[in-house]
Design a protein around this motif. Sequence first.
Motif, short mmCIF file in Angstrom:
data_model
loop_
_atom_site.label_atom_id
_atom_site.label_comp_id
_atom_site.label_asym_id
_atom_site.label_seq_id
_atom_site.Cartn_x
_atom_site.Cartn_y
_atom_site.Cartn_z
N ASN A 196 -14.07 -39.31 21.11
CA ASN A 196 -12.69 -39.16 20.62
C ASN A 196 -12.67 -38.41 19.30
O ASN A 196 -11.79 -37.57 19.05
CB ASN A 196 -12.04 -40.53 20.45
N HIS A 197 -13.69 -38.71 18.41
CA HIS A 197 -13.74 -37.98 17.14
C HIS A 197 -13.97 -36.50 17.40
O HIS A 197 -13.36 -35.63 16.74
CB HIS A 197 -14.88 -38.53 16.28
N ALA A 198 -14.86 -36.18 18.34
CA ALA A 198 -15.12 -34.77 18.67
C ALA A 198 -13.87 -34.11 19.26
O ALA A 198 -13.52 -32.97 18.92
CB ALA A 198 -16.29 -34.69 19.66
N ARG A 199 -13.17 -34.85 20.14
CA ARG A 199 -11.94 -34.31 20.73
C ARG A 199 -10.89 -34.05 19.65
O ARG A 199 -10.25 -33.01 19.61
CB ARG A 199 -11.39 -35.30 21.75
N ASP A 200 -10.72 -35.04 18.73
CA ASP A 200 -9.73 -34.87 17.65
C ASP A 200 -10.10 -33.70 16.75
O ASP A 200 -9.22 -32.91 16.34
CB ASP A 200 -9.64 -36.15 16.82
N ALA A 201 -11.40 -33.58 16.41
CA ALA A 201 -11.81 -32.47 15.55
C ALA A 201 -11.57 -31.13 16.23
O ALA A 201 -11.13 -30.15 15.60
CB ALA A 201 -13.29 -32.63 15.19
N LEU A 202 -11.81 -31.08 17.55
CA LEU A 202 -11.59 -29.82 18.28
C LEU A 202 -10.10 -29.50 18.35
O LEU A 202 -9.68 -28.35 18.21
CB LEU A 202 -12.19 -29.93 19.69
N ASN A 203 -9.27 -30.54 18.56
CA ASN A 203 -7.81 -30.32 18.56
C ASN A 203 -7.33 -29.84 17.19
O ASN A 203 -6.46 -28.97 17.08
CB ASN A 203 -7.08 -31.61 18.94
N GLU A 204 -7.90 -30.42 16.12
CA GLU A 204 -7.54 -29.97 14.78
C GLU A 204 -7.94 -28.53 14.57
O GLU A 204 -7.22 -27.74 13.94
CB GLU A 204 -8.23 -30.87 13.74
N ARG A 229 -18.63 -30.36 29.30
CA ARG A 229 -18.75 -28.91 29.52
C ARG A 229 -17.50 -28.19 29.00
O ARG A 229 -17.60 -27.12 28.39
CB ARG A 229 -18.95 -28.62 31.01
N ARG A 230 -16.33 -28.77 29.26
CA ARG A 230 -15.08 -28.16 28.74
C ARG A 230 -15.12 -28.12 27.21
O ARG A 230 -14.75 -27.12 26.60
CB ARG A 230 -13.87 -28.98 29.18
N LEU A 231 -15.54 -29.23 26.61
CA LEU A 231 -15.58 -29.29 25.15
C LEU A 231 -16.54 -28.24 24.59
O LEU A 231 -16.23 -27.55 23.61
CB LEU A 231 -15.98 -30.70 24.71
N GLN A 232 -17.71 -28.13 25.22
CA GLN A 232 -18.68 -27.15 24.74
C GLN A 232 -18.17 -25.72 24.90
O GLN A 232 -18.33 -24.89 24.00
CB GLN A 232 -20.01 -27.34 25.49
N ALA A 233 -17.51 -25.44 26.05
CA ALA A 233 -16.99 -24.08 26.28
C ALA A 233 -15.94 -23.72 25.25
O ALA A 233 -15.92 -22.61 24.69
CB ALA A 233 -16.42 -23.98 27.69
N LEU A 234 -15.01 -24.66 24.98
CA LEU A 234 -13.96 -24.39 24.00
C LEU A 234 -14.54 -24.27 22.60
O LEU A 234 -14.13 -23.41 21.81
CB LEU A 234 -12.91 -25.50 24.06
N THR A 235 -15.55 -25.11 22.29
CA THR A 235 -16.17 -25.03 20.96
C THR A 235 -16.82 -23.67 20.75
O THR A 235 -16.67 -23.03 19.69
CB THR A 235 -17.21 -26.15 20.81
N GLU A 236 -17.55 -23.21 21.74
CA GLU A 236 -18.21 -21.91 21.62
C GLU A 236 -17.20 -20.77 21.51
O GLU A 236 -17.41 -19.82 20.74
CB GLU A 236 -19.14 -21.70 22.82
N ALA A 237 -16.08 -20.88 22.29
CA ALA A 237 -15.05 -19.82 22.23
C ALA A 237 -14.43 -19.77 20.83
O ALA A 237 -14.22 -18.68 20.26
CB ALA A 237 -13.98 -20.07 23.28
N ARG A 259 -13.02 -23.69 10.98
CA ARG A 259 -14.49 -23.58 10.95
C ARG A 259 -15.13 -24.93 10.63
O ARG A 259 -16.14 -25.33 11.23
CB ARG A 259 -14.92 -22.52 9.92
N GLU A 260 -14.50 -25.64 9.67
CA GLU A 260 -15.02 -26.95 9.33
C GLU A 260 -14.95 -27.90 10.52
O GLU A 260 -15.88 -28.66 10.79
CB GLU A 260 -14.23 -27.52 8.15
N HIS A 261 -13.82 -27.86 11.24
CA HIS A 261 -13.65 -28.75 12.38
C HIS A 261 -14.63 -28.39 13.51
O HIS A 261 -15.17 -29.29 14.18
CB HIS A 261 -12.22 -28.68 12.90
N VAL A 262 -14.85 -27.09 13.73
CA VAL A 262 -15.80 -26.68 14.78
C VAL A 262 -17.21 -27.15 14.44
O VAL A 262 -17.95 -27.65 15.32
CB VAL A 262 -15.75 -25.15 14.97
N ALA A 263 -17.61 -27.03 13.16
CA ALA A 263 -18.94 -27.52 12.74
C ALA A 263 -19.04 -29.02 12.94
O ALA A 263 -20.09 -29.54 13.38
CB ALA A 263 -19.19 -27.15 11.28
N ARG A 264 -17.95 -29.73 12.65
CA ARG A 264 -17.95 -31.18 12.84
C ARG A 264 -18.08 -31.53 14.32
O ARG A 264 -18.74 -32.51 14.68
CB ARG A 264 -16.68 -31.77 12.23
N VAL A 265 -17.42 -30.74 15.19
CA VAL A 265 -17.52 -31.00 16.63
C VAL A 265 -18.98 -30.90 17.09
O VAL A 265 -19.48 -31.73 17.88
CB VAL A 265 -16.64 -30.01 17.42
N THR A 266 -19.73 -29.93 16.58
CA THR A 266 -21.14 -29.76 16.97
C THR A 266 -21.96 -30.99 16.57
O THR A 266 -22.78 -31.50 17.35
CB THR A 266 -21.71 -28.50 16.29
#
Length: 1022
Positions: free
Chosen positions: A733-741, A777-785, A277-284
């Motif tokens: 890259n930070h957003a990608r890393d946070a989403l991967n985490e 768009r991929r990042l946003q779709a995965l973040t929302e999922a 949850r923390e990583h998803v909030a950081r991605v936003t």
Amino acid sequence: MTSEIDIEAAGLGGVVGRRDLIALQTLEIGTLTSHPIPIVPGQFITVAGRGPVDSNGSGKTTFLSAITLILADPQWRLHESGKYAARLLFRPEPVGLSAKEHAPATVGYIVGVFGERDADERSALSVWIRLQSGGSPYAEVRWSDGLVLARGADDAQRLETAHRTWATLRNRVPVTRIGDVLYGSSPRCMSYLHTDGTRPEAPSLVSEELSHLKPEEIGDSLIALAGLTDLVDKESDARANRVEIESRYAEERSRDEQRRLEEESDLAAVADRDRAREHVARVTVLRRLHAARRFLDVRADDAALGDQIEGLGARVEERREAVRQTQEELDELAVPEELQQRVAELEGVHQSLQEDLSGLIGEEGRYEGELERLGGSRPALARLAELWDGTPAETLSADLEASAPELMEAEWAVRQATGQLGEARTALERIQAGHDPDTAASLARLDAAGLPAAGLLDAVTLDDQVRGAWEPRLWPYRHAVVVAPGDRPAAVDALRSLPGSVLVTADGPLDGAADTPLPTGVTSRIPIRRFLASVEHRTEAVADPASAHDGDSGVTVIGGFPEPIAGRDARIRQAQARLEEAEGRAEAAQESRAAVASRRAHLENALKHATAAGQLAELDERLAELKERLTDVRHRRTALRERVDEARTVWMHARTKVDTLEQQRRFLAQKTTQARQQLTDVERELAKLTSRRADLPLRYWTDQWGGDAAAAEELLGAQEPKLRSAGPDALMNHARDALNEAVHALYARTPAPSDVQDLVDRFRDSLSTESLADRLRRLQALTEALDDVLTGMAEHDRRTRVQIEEERRRRQLALGELDTVREEREEELQTVQKLVREVVKGRLEAVSATYDRLDRARGGFGARLIIQAREPAKPEQPRRWAVTPAWVRDLGGEAIPYKETGNSAQKKIQAIQLVLAALLSDENAEGRVLVLDELGNSLGDQNRSDILAALQRAANSQRVTVLGTCQDAVFPHAASYTGEILWFSRHAVTSPFNDPTRVWGFDENNERVELTHDWITRGAPG
């Protein structure tokens, strides 16, 4: 329908309780009859009898075996389903009968009747054991209240009645548990029997093999005899209870630990989702920062590109004017055509003259080389020509050719003389060794075979006056060799491959003395008188001409040899003379060859000098001709070189003019090209910048940001320095890393759902294969999922934490309660162990005191028990008591343990005393049965009387029934102490069964006698 008996309900004394065995009936058991046999309890009962021959074979042991089986003697190992008990059934072979005439029993019964001391038939109890030989079950046990017997007029009827009665009995006992159910925890019977293999033999306290028992086994037996088995079992139960609660506590602890591991896994999953949850909030947040940074960067790029495009437009006009001017200058400058033609003509003239000059230079070099080569060979020719004597070369060549055959003849003469010289020298050496050429081959063969031999003519010597007569006689034998008589066969074999060999057999060994007399004028160094006499007798000597004639064969040999042919010395002188002649001929031949060779050498040198003189004259003529030609070539070369230089000068002057004009045109052409390239470069750069400005996603990022530049700068300025200074790629890259985490934290322990996993895969693939907009768009779709999943799990995670905390509290309380029970069980065990130690030790000490009293009462020196408590190796194992009997064997001596060497009679007395001591020390021994086989056989009269009296006292005082078998010698003694006599008899070997058993006895208990009175006195009523 039969029913199983509840063992716990049977009580300490079992179903039989305090009842005594008062009668026994056997059917198809050994050779025993089916008549009932009364037993007086609490007495020493003598069991005796008579077989077909002596006291053996009467069935005594079979009867006692049946009693031990009905009383569940441990030696029967009934826990093995009673397979040994089936051996008690009648079998014809062990009693000496044929199985064809007497079939073995397949089913049989043993019936025991138990009664109380002051009770009637209603208090009686009947126990039935059914045996069968056909397989499991080998033994079955049933019982019934009252007196239940197999009645009938004879054995067959009683057996039939037994079958029917068995079917009516309802109370069933598993044979493996007959002891516990019927008799309780204490053994009802102890025995020692010398069986015929019907039951297993095992060491026993009443065995004369006392030394075979371990101290622990003796302790177990005494504890059982003393009636303390139940108490010891209580300690075992307490140990088992303690082990059981420890096991339960360990299991609960293990379950708690396992559950904690599972809970930790659940809590870890919850923690993982919190991190996600923390990583998803950081991605936003990072996505918003990325849009602001992109908007500002693209806006700045657009302004910069506008300034660059304006500057490049002015540079394009400047470059176009420069191209126009340089092109005009190039068009005005050109090379005249007539000048180019003149240059070509002058170049052709120069090239033609140069070729002619090169030809003359080559010709000059060839002449110079030939002069140098020929001039170098002249000095050698001149030196040889100076030695020429004027003789023509043709004459000298003819003379040299004519001398060649003469030299060949001289060479051949030398070789021939040299060969003859060698042959003469070899012949001399062989004659000196006794091997002349005529006998050399034969003597070599014989010598190789190891046979002594000599040439005939070498061994014989002739005086000059008899040469004329004897030389023609011996000439035919010039090739003969002489061997000893004994060597002739071997010599013939050795010479078999040398045809023409001649052997003469001597008169004896070759080194023996020659027989005399020999013919006049003849001597020999080997004994050949017989041979010489034979030759002289056969041939006639003729004086003119000197010859020898053999009248029998008609052969005449002419003599008159110039030199002696016999005798080594004469033959050596002849060989030496021939050698000297050969040496002279060789020397003359060599001198002749040297003279011819010298003359040919002189001719060869003269021919060489004449030839050199002719060659020198020819060489001088050629050298003069070459010098003349070389002088002419040099004059022509000098004149032609001047013309070549003049033509080159004119040609190069015209060529320089053309080159200057062409260089100016090349410079202008290069300048024009450079101006055009510069124009093209500026135009290309202008187009590139224009295209780049058109491609800038300014509108896209303006829409993505949704605000103005001031708002974007304000948002970025509010971030930490690392994010404030980060570029758009770094923020992405930070957003990608946070989403991967977030993905890793959420799905590290369990696989992601297929739809989410599909988004993860597409997002990761898009990082390198798709455009920035697609990746966003991929990042946003995965973040929302992920946000949807985590939002749906939020309430579940809260409940999981609360539930785990509650379950841990509950389990901790349960473990605390179990720990309290553990302490209680441990305290209970300590209490029981203390009681068991005190009671068992006290009872064993009492047995030891009684043991000592019995030993001294019979006249011994005292005995005691060495008692040791053996603590178990494992908590669940019982404590064992090691009891070592020891008795004093000599007056004033020490008590010696039972394992020490001693006679068997003494050990048997001690074993019986030990059993009696245990029985006498037990306050609850009544009802027990002690069975002893071959009683007193190995004892003396006094020991036998003591043991029998002790058995009777123990039986009476403790109400223990003692049955002992006696042989003929022991029976009179036993009868004096017995309370009952049972007499078994089998009158004949051919009889398959005994006679009815005879009984003498007295029972003071009238009620007990009346219980079986009618049954006994009336035989077997129907």
